[in-house]
Scaffold this motif. Structure first.
Motif, PDB file in Angstrom:
ATOM      1  N   GLY A 113      42.200  38.885  63.299  1.00 53.77           N
ATOM      2  CA  GLY A 113      41.193  38.463  62.418  1.00 53.77           C
ATOM      3  C   GLY A 113      39.965  38.459  63.138  1.00 53.77           C
ATOM      4  O   GLY A 113      39.273  39.267  63.078  1.00 53.77           O
ATOM      5  N   VAL A 114      39.890  37.506  64.252  1.00 54.42           N
ATOM      6  CA  VAL A 114      38.570  37.375  64.913  1.00 54.42           C
ATOM      7  C   VAL A 114      38.930  37.049  66.329  1.00 54.42           C
ATOM      8  O   VAL A 114      39.679  36.330  66.691  1.00 54.42           O
ATOM      9  CB  VAL A 114      37.776  36.131  64.442  1.00 54.42           C
ATOM     10  CG1 VAL A 114      36.336  36.118  65.555  1.00 54.42           C
ATOM     11  CG2 VAL A 114      37.266  36.221  63.108  1.00 54.42           C
ATOM     12  N   ARG A 115      38.429  37.951  67.316  1.00 55.54           N
ATOM     13  CA  ARG A 115      38.676  37.707  68.730  1.00 55.54           C
ATOM     14  C   ARG A 115      37.348  37.681  69.535  1.00 55.54           C
ATOM     15  O   ARG A 115      36.436  38.100  68.966  1.00 55.54           O
ATOM     16  CB  ARG A 115      39.489  38.765  69.065  1.00 55.54           C
ATOM     17  CG  ARG A 115      41.049  38.711  68.944  1.00 55.54           C
ATOM     18  CD  ARG A 115      41.504  40.062  69.050  1.00 55.54           C
ATOM     19  NE  ARG A 115      40.922  40.964  68.018  1.00 55.54           N
ATOM     20  CZ  ARG A 115      40.563  42.290  68.007  1.00 55.54           C
ATOM     21  NH1 ARG A 115      40.757  42.827  69.296  1.00 55.54           N
ATOM     22  NH2 ARG A 115      39.980  43.060  67.285  1.00 55.54           N
ATOM     23  N   HIS A 116      37.388  37.221  70.762  1.00 51.40           N
ATOM     24  CA  HIS A 116      36.187  37.301  71.509  1.00 51.40           C
ATOM     25  C   HIS A 116      36.644  37.445  73.045  1.00 51.40           C
ATOM     26  O   HIS A 116      37.670  37.294  73.354  1.00 51.40           O
ATOM     27  CB  HIS A 116      35.331  35.701  71.407  1.00 51.40           C
ATOM     28  CG  HIS A 116      35.927  34.657  72.161  1.00 51.40           C
ATOM     29  ND1 HIS A 116      36.905  33.936  71.593  1.00 51.40           N
ATOM     30  CD2 HIS A 116      35.614  34.044  73.199  1.00 51.40           C
ATOM     31  CE1 HIS A 116      37.576  33.162  72.241  1.00 51.40           C
ATOM     32  NE2 HIS A 116      36.644  33.192  73.448  1.00 51.40           N
ATOM     33  N   ALA A 117      35.440  37.860  73.656  1.00 51.52           N
ATOM     34  CA  ALA A 117      35.770  38.002  75.330  1.00 51.52           C
ATOM     35  C   ALA A 117      34.238  38.038  75.917  1.00 51.52           C
ATOM     36  O   ALA A 117      33.176  38.032  75.143  1.00 51.52           O
ATOM     37  CB  ALA A 117      36.375  39.386  75.430  1.00 51.52           C
ATOM     38  N   PRO A 118      34.378  37.631  77.138  1.00 51.19           N
ATOM     39  CA  PRO A 118      32.933  37.590  77.949  1.00 51.19           C
ATOM     40  C   PRO A 118      32.330  38.946  77.811  1.00 51.19           C
ATOM     41  O   PRO A 118      32.950  40.008  77.742  1.00 51.19           O
ATOM     42  CB  PRO A 118      33.422  37.501  79.550  1.00 51.19           C
ATOM     43  CG  PRO A 118      34.819  37.033  79.388  1.00 51.19           C
ATOM     44  CD  PRO A 118      35.339  37.478  78.147  1.00 51.19           C
ATOM     45  N   CYS A 119      30.940  38.930  77.559  1.00 51.08           N
ATOM     46  CA  CYS A 119      29.950  40.032  77.690  1.00 51.08           C
ATOM     47  C   CYS A 119      29.257  40.255  78.842  1.00 51.08           C
ATOM     48  O   CYS A 119      28.405  39.239  79.138  1.00 51.08           O
ATOM     49  CB  CYS A 119      29.280  40.050  76.266  1.00 51.08           C
ATOM     50  SG  CYS A 119      28.288  41.512  76.260  1.00 51.08           S
ATOM     51  N   ALA A 120      29.225  41.207  79.631  1.00 49.36           N
ATOM     52  CA  ALA A 120      28.659  41.414  80.867  1.00 49.36           C
ATOM     53  C   ALA A 120      27.058  41.532  80.445  1.00 49.36           C
ATOM     54  O   ALA A 120      26.745  41.668  79.413  1.00 49.36           O
ATOM     55  CB  ALA A 120      28.963  42.756  81.463  1.00 49.36           C
TER      56      ALA A 120
END
Length: 277
Positions: A113-120
């Motif tokens: 569905g929805v995921r997130h991660a750090p963005c450099a």
């Protein structure tokens, strides 16, 4: 071949560029809009989103969580989700709607569905420089296309590397992110943040770093720098005023932090001498 678009496609969306397997766009949902009170649908294509303001997002039975400028958020196609207000500016973001073939190549969809991660910092700067370049006469569409594809690749890699967080620690980290996003220029102490979430300073610092990829102080500094970026990229913007309004003691203090984070000065970032990629 990339094609410049610059057209409204709804009350809150503007398509900017049709690239190699995607559409790049901008989104702004003001605080009073109906989308805050009703279910939202992402559409028929997966989306990779870089927030410009903090917003609370949730889908299905998963808890709503704060998403900030320090993260990249990926939505599977046909996802229905909830939107919660955090910033007085509402929800501002840059989005990339990805075609099926490219989404498969990147491995973007997992059914979560929805995921997130750090963005450099570098890919975050690339996207905003690409958007700024598209507003100039005779923009370099090849460079913009490559920049967006590089950011999509970064998002896919970050999502594959992200560890699964346990629910209790994730809720604590989310609460701290909300505090930081609500007052990014405030000089917090670990004791204050720890007391707010009932964690010791040591355990909070360790847990936050493990779950976000950033120490708390760097996360807060990046919030200030990334939130300042759209104004920096406007020709003629007063850098001293931007520095003061985003929690920096002077123009030189801001410039040093900006260069250490993005690899160039604010003046270079807005100029033509630094390539987009």
């Amino acid at each position: 071949m990339p094609q410049l678009l610059d057209r409204l496609t709804g009350p809150h969306e503007r398509h900017l560029l049709a690239g190699s397997g995607y559409v790049l766009g901008g989104f702004h949902c003001p605080p009073g809009a109906a989308r805050w009170r009703e279910p939202n649908w992402i559409g028929e294509r997966p989306h990779v989103v870089l927030p410009s303001t903090a917003v609370r997002i949730g889908a299905g039975t998963a808890p709503d969580e704060v998403r900030t400028v320090n993260e990249v958020v990926v939505y599977d196609r046909d996802t229905t989700y909830r939107r919660g207000l955090v910033s007085a500016e509402g929800d501002r973001c840059t989005f990339v709607a990805v075609d099926d073939e490219l989404a498969d190549e990147l491995g973007l969809e997992t059914g979560a569905g929805v995921r997130h991660a750090p963005c450099a910092p570098e890919p975050y700067l690339r996207v905003h420089r690409a958007r700024a370049a598209l507003r100039r006469p005779d923009p370099d569409l090849l460079a913009a296309d490559e920049a967006v594809l590089a950011v999509l690749g970064h998002a896919a890699r970050q999502l594959r590397q992200r560890r699964r967080a346990d629910r209790g620690a994730a809720a604590t980290v989310d609460a701290v992110k909300g505090l930081l996003a609500g007052a990014p220029t405030r000089v917090w102490t670990l004791a204050e943040l720890g007391a707010a979430v009932h964690y010791s300073p040591y355990f909070l610092a360790r847990t936050f770093h493990r779950h976000t990829g950033y120490p708390i102080a760097r996360y807060r500094r990046l919030l200030c720098l990334r939130q300042s970026l759209p104004r920096v990229l406007r020709t003629g913007a007063d850098l001293s005023r931007i520095a003061a309004e985003h929690g920096f003691s002077s123009h030189s203090h801001y410039t040093r932090a900006f260069r250490a984070t993005f690899g160039c000065t604010p003046s270079q970032a807005r100029g033509a001498q630094v390539p987009i990629t």
